[in-house]
Design a protein around this motif. Structure first.
Motif, PDB file in Angstrom:
ATOM      1  N   TYR A  54       0.811  -1.213   0.000  1.00 40.80           N
ATOM      2  CA  TYR A  54       0.000   0.000   0.000  1.00 40.80           C
ATOM      3  C   TYR A  54       0.847   1.267   0.000  1.00 40.80           C
ATOM      4  O   TYR A  54       0.305   2.359   0.046  1.00 40.80           O
ATOM      5  CB  TYR A  54      -0.926   0.018   1.216  1.00 40.80           C
ATOM      6  CG  TYR A  54      -1.845  -1.163   1.301  1.00 40.80           C
ATOM      7  CD1 TYR A  54      -2.775  -1.404   0.293  1.00 40.80           C
ATOM      8  CD2 TYR A  54      -1.790  -2.029   2.379  1.00 40.80           C
ATOM      9  CE1 TYR A  54      -3.619  -2.505   0.367  1.00 40.80           C
ATOM     10  CE2 TYR A  54      -2.636  -3.120   2.457  1.00 40.80           C
ATOM     11  CZ  TYR A  54      -3.550  -3.353   1.447  1.00 40.80           C
ATOM     12  OH  TYR A  54      -4.390  -4.427   1.525  1.00 40.80           O
ATOM     13  N   LYS A 121      -8.908  -0.189  -0.079  1.00 45.55           N
ATOM     14  CA  LYS A 121     -10.077  -1.031   0.214  1.00 45.55           C
ATOM     15  C   LYS A 121     -10.300  -2.063  -0.874  1.00 45.55           C
ATOM     16  O   LYS A 121     -10.874  -3.109  -0.650  1.00 45.55           O
ATOM     17  CB  LYS A 121     -11.320  -0.152   0.328  1.00 45.55           C
ATOM     18  CG  LYS A 121     -11.435   0.523   1.664  1.00 45.55           C
ATOM     19  CD  LYS A 121     -12.872   0.484   2.162  1.00 45.55           C
ATOM     20  CE  LYS A 121     -12.948   0.747   3.650  1.00 45.55           C
ATOM     21  NZ  LYS A 121     -12.337   2.015   4.057  1.00 45.55           N
ATOM     22  N   LYS A 526      -7.123   0.247   8.682  1.00 44.24           N
ATOM     23  CA  LYS A 526      -6.290  -0.958   8.567  1.00 44.24           C
ATOM     24  C   LYS A 526      -5.602  -1.319   9.878  1.00 44.24           C
ATOM     25  O   LYS A 526      -4.989  -0.480  10.517  1.00 44.24           O
ATOM     26  CB  LYS A 526      -5.237  -0.754   7.489  1.00 44.24           C
ATOM     27  CG  LYS A 526      -5.824  -0.823   6.106  1.00 44.24           C
ATOM     28  CD  LYS A 526      -4.732  -1.011   5.072  1.00 44.24           C
ATOM     29  CE  LYS A 526      -5.347  -1.309   3.728  1.00 44.24           C
ATOM     30  NZ  LYS A 526      -6.285  -0.241   3.285  1.00 44.24           N
ATOM     31  N   THR A 536      -3.277  -7.379   6.710  1.00 47.01           N
ATOM     32  CA  THR A 536      -4.125  -6.777   7.734  1.00 47.01           C
ATOM     33  C   THR A 536      -5.033  -7.818   8.370  1.00 47.01           C
ATOM     34  O   THR A 536      -5.228  -8.905   7.824  1.00 47.01           O
ATOM     35  CB  THR A 536      -5.021  -5.685   7.116  1.00 47.01           C
ATOM     36  OG1 THR A 536      -5.842  -6.313   6.128  1.00 47.01           O
ATOM     37  CG2 THR A 536      -4.202  -4.592   6.464  1.00 47.01           C
TER      38      THR A 536
END
Lengths: 716, 118
Positions: A54, A121, A526, A536
């Motif tokens: 990410y 997401k 998260k 996660t």
């Protein structure tokens, strides 16, 4: 150059020796005795890397081999590049150059983080496989770009200038880890007369005693460490190997050790008496008995945004303060499920900075350290935990709320506390990696809230690795393990006097892994389990929902505990979350398999001297010298050097291969045997039957000629 | 990596010196021509793959070059005994604690292992 987070005193660094180093092109200063991580923290650097998937900003979390984020690339020259170095394990040296492995255009401002933020997401486990499914033929194209946006470091494109060695070692007792248990075990085994090897992966031996609050015999613990090491160093039957990681336990007490000899001195090994030193060594040890004194890794708690720089493991905070004289922030909030973590708050307070509060998940904590903290006036919020960290590039606050551990929910309203550092501790996991390398599955102990190693014959565990945590007990346990190991290989028991340690009264810990949030896990911010692989809690929950029920499948689907991390920090938390989602107990879910190597090993150390001309032996025929004298060009046939053709030296430009092989005998150099040697094998049988075969390079081969036919030589 | 006791050399040596040759104690049919295809196929190709005690044939390839047998536990990889060709194992699936056959090699090995570190 000031180091804003460096304390005026304390720590085990040499304050008189300043060292300059560069991180991401900027110059900083640290001290001899620092690790790269402690020097970065001293200089107040928050973001050391971007996350794998990410691209979220990440800071230093831990202080040892378990560090997931601060994985840097070392090296100022192309040939000196070293990928995959944990900043927490790299000693600082003058002129060190390091940089982050992720982040474009730079680690402070990373464009990819927008993707992570917007698309986070929409990037569940298996995202790449779910998204880039069709057409299948394009996967190779997708993969190129996906790989480019991920990855941890790059390998050097030039030859390694350093040399490496292999050593074959034998000993009666191999002690792995030189903390309190390891030192006591080594002392006990050594005094019985057994040959002992004591290895420790850190820059200094001593383990947890180097930053312990306990006093041994009324003196600081590191005095006992120094004295014990002096005793051991003076014994002929003891080999001390500092900066050495036991990376793999193989069958029948065969352990591979990786000793870093010059990595704390410079990028390439410096010269010693005019000769280049060996950079690192691989010891292949066949031991009589192995004592695992590998200690514990502290588990961080899994709460929302627990990856923002400023979130740390509680024990690491203590280590940085007490060992390196570095306080990694100004205002601390501690979230804990046990007594031992209170150390972090006490150390923080003693270094003159503010402890905002301690959130303790237990309803009535009452241990000795808790009372000390109360006496110091620290606010303790019981029955609560930090449920979310605030902040983007550095922690700016912590949301603390009462939690119902059994019901996995938050009770009441959350209170926001202003802070810049958030330490957490969810308990201590014995380092069971080496014991698991044989395939033995560890055993869950409910009283310890941890997996302890299941041991094979001839291996014992001592101290933290076995789930014994109190220093006094650890010392005694180590001594027993060392004495027994020596006894098993035939050395008489000699009792060793151990230092006296006051036994601390600790309250019972509670089981807390993932902290509940007001929102359900899938919707909450998260909550990271494995920081290195960006796994996660929501990812694990989703994996279990999608039918991945075996923990091994969950691991592969989410990448939890993959790669160089090997689940040091997050695996137990991940298993606990999987257990919660599947409504099972942790032992029912079980563990994944830990595999060698424990930490990344440089290829050089694995290769040793078996490289370049020593990679594969060259074999010479009896006539080799004659061929050389007649100017043969050679070709490799297996390990043999065979003359290929004999170019005539008379002509100015030499002779081409074609000319050399088709030229007829009778001229000065013997020539024609070359073509038989270089024929493809299937021809070797048929040549003399085929009318005009064509050689592999297209020249026609004479089938009739003088009777020099070298059939007898053409074997092999 | 295994540490293997060669019953002929009388020493514990590294696995690198040895070569595994598969399951031990496989008797060649006395009269191969009398075998059915199935029997012959079983003899040639089919081997046990037990979880637990297993008897294996090994050769001390870069040592004395002799063949010998090993009783090994396939879960723990513990080598329970090594014995010469023609001898019978004392550890078997029926006698996991040993003692199914008196093995001279076994006794010699015990003595060796007891004395090796003393």
């Amino acid at each position: 150059m000031s180091q804003p987070n460096r304390l005026g005193q304390g720590g085990r660094i040499e304050r008189s020796r300043k060292l300059n180093f560069t991180f991401n092109g900027k110059r900083y200063q640290g001290h001899a005795g620092d690790t790269l991580a402690s020097a970065l923290l001293a200089n107040g650097l928050d973001i050391v890397n971007r996350s794998f998937k990410y691209s979220r900003p990440r800071g230093i979390v831990a202080a040892g081999a378990e560090e997931p984020n601060a994985v840097v690339q070392l090296g100022s020259t192309e040939s000196g590049q070293v990928p995959n170095v944990r900043a927490t394990q790299q000693a600082l040296f003058e002129g060190l150059e390091a940089r982050s492995t992720n982040g474009w255009p730079n680690v402070q401002r990373d464009m990819m983080s927008l993707v992570g933020k917007l698309g986070g997401k929409f990037m569940p486990p298996g995202f790449y496989y779910k998204t880039f499914m069709a057409p299948a033929s394009l996967w190779m194209t997708y993969e190129k770009y996906i790989r480019k946006s991920a990855g941890l470091g790059c390998s050097p494109m030039e030859n390694d200038p350093d040399i490496y060695d292999h050593l074959h070692q034998h000993c009666d007792v191999l002690v792995i880890g030189a903390g309190p248990a390891g030192l006591a075990a080594a002392l006990a085994a050594a005094h019985s007369g057994a040959r002992v090897i004591l290895v420790d992966e850190q820059e200094e031996m001593g383990g947890s005693l180097l930053d312990a609050r306990e006093r041994l015999d009324g003196k600081p613990a590191n005095q006992w460490v120094a004295q014990s090491l002096k005793t051991l160093a003076g014994m002929d039957n003891v080999t001390l190997l500092p900066r050495t990681t036991a990376n793999g336990y193989h069958d029948h007490h065969f352990v591979t050790l990786h000793e870093r000899r010059t990595e704390h001195l410079g990028e390439t090994a410096p010269l010693l008496n005019g000769r280049r030193q060996v950079r690192s060594r691989m010891h292949r040890v066949r031991a009589g008995r192995v004592v695992l004194a590998t200690g514990t890794h502290e588990r961080p708690l899994v709460y929302a945004n627990n990856d923002v720089p400023g979130n740390m493991v509680a024990g690491a905070v203590s280590t940085y303060i007490r060992r390196y004289g570095v306080v990694p922030g100004r205002r601390l909030v501690l979230s804990t499920s046990n007594d031992h973590a209170y150390r972090a708050a006490l150390d923080w307070l003693e270094s003159g900075r503010e402890v905002v509060a301690i959130a303790d998940a237990r309803a009535n904590p009452d241990g000795e350290l808790v009372e000390q903290a109360r006496a110091q006036g620290i606010r303790i919020i019981t029955g609560s935990a930090v449920i979310e960290a605030k902040g983007e590039t550095r922690v700016s606050g912590a949301r603390v709320a009462k939690v119902d551990l059994d019901g996995f929910r938050v009770i009441g309203k959350a209170e926001t506390l202003e802070c810049d550092t958030l330490a957490s501790s969810g308990g201590y996991s014995p380092v069971i990696h080496l014991a698991s390398h044989t395939g033995a599955r560890p055993t869950w102990r409910d009283d310890l809230l941890a997996f302890v190693p299941t041991l094979v014959k001839g291996v014992s565990a001592a101290g933290g690795a076995k789930g014994v945590f109190a220093t006094a007990k650890v010392l005694a346990d180590g001594e027993t393990a060392g004495r027994q190991a020596a006894g098993e290989v035939g050395f008489g028991a000699v009792s060793v006097s151990l230092p006296k340690v006051a036994v601390r009264r600790d309250g019972a810990a509670c089981a807390l892994y993932q902290v509940p949030h007001e929102k359900p896990t899938l919707r909450a911010p998260k909550q990271f389990v494995d920081l290195q692989n960006d796994v996660t809690a929501a990812g694990i929950e989703l994996a279990t929902r999608e039918g991945f029920e075996s923990i091994e499948h969950v691991k592969r689907y989410t990448a939890m505990g993959f790669g160089t991390d090997q689940g040091k920090l997050g695996n137990i938390n991940g298993m606990a979350i999987a257990a919660r989602c599947l409504d099972k107990s942790i032992p029912e879910v079980g563990t994944t398999v830990f595999r060698p190597n424990y930490t990344p090993v440089t290829f050089g150390a694995i290769v040793g001297r078996h490289c370049r001309e020593l990679f594969d032996p060259e074999r010479y025929t009896a006539m080799h010298q004659w061929h050389v004298e007649h100017g043969a060009e050679f070709e490799d046939v297996g390990q043999w050097k065979r003359p290929w053709y004999f170019p005539r030296r008379a002509s100015v430009n030499g002779e081409t291969r074609d000319d050399g092989t088709t030229r007829w005998p009778g001229s000065a150099a013997p020539c024609a045997r070359g073509w038989v040697f270089s024929m493809p094998r299937r021809w070797a049988r048929s040549t003399f039957r085929a009318p005009t075969p064509v050689s592999s390079w297209g020249a026609s081969i004479p089938t009739s000629g003088p009777s020099w036919r070298p059939a007898a030589c053409a074997t092999g | 990596m295994f540490h293997i006791y060669c019953p002929y050399c009388g020493e514990l040596r590294e696995e690198e010196e040895f070569h595994p040759k598969g399951q031990a104690h496989i008797a060649r049919p006395a009269d191969p021509t009398a075998c059915t295809d199935e029997e012959w196929g079983d003899y040639l190709f089919f081997r046990d793959n037990p979880r637990g005690i297993h008897h294996e044939l090994w050769v001390h390839a870069v040592g004395c070059r002799k063949f010998f047998n090993i009783t090994r536990h396939t879960v723990s990889y513990e080598i329970l005994e090594t014995y010469k060709m023609g001898e019978q194992p004392s550890f078997t699936a029926e006698h996991p604690q040993g003692g199914s056959a008196e093995s001279a090699t076994r006794r010699a090995q015990d003595a060796q292992q007891a004395g090796v570190h003393a």
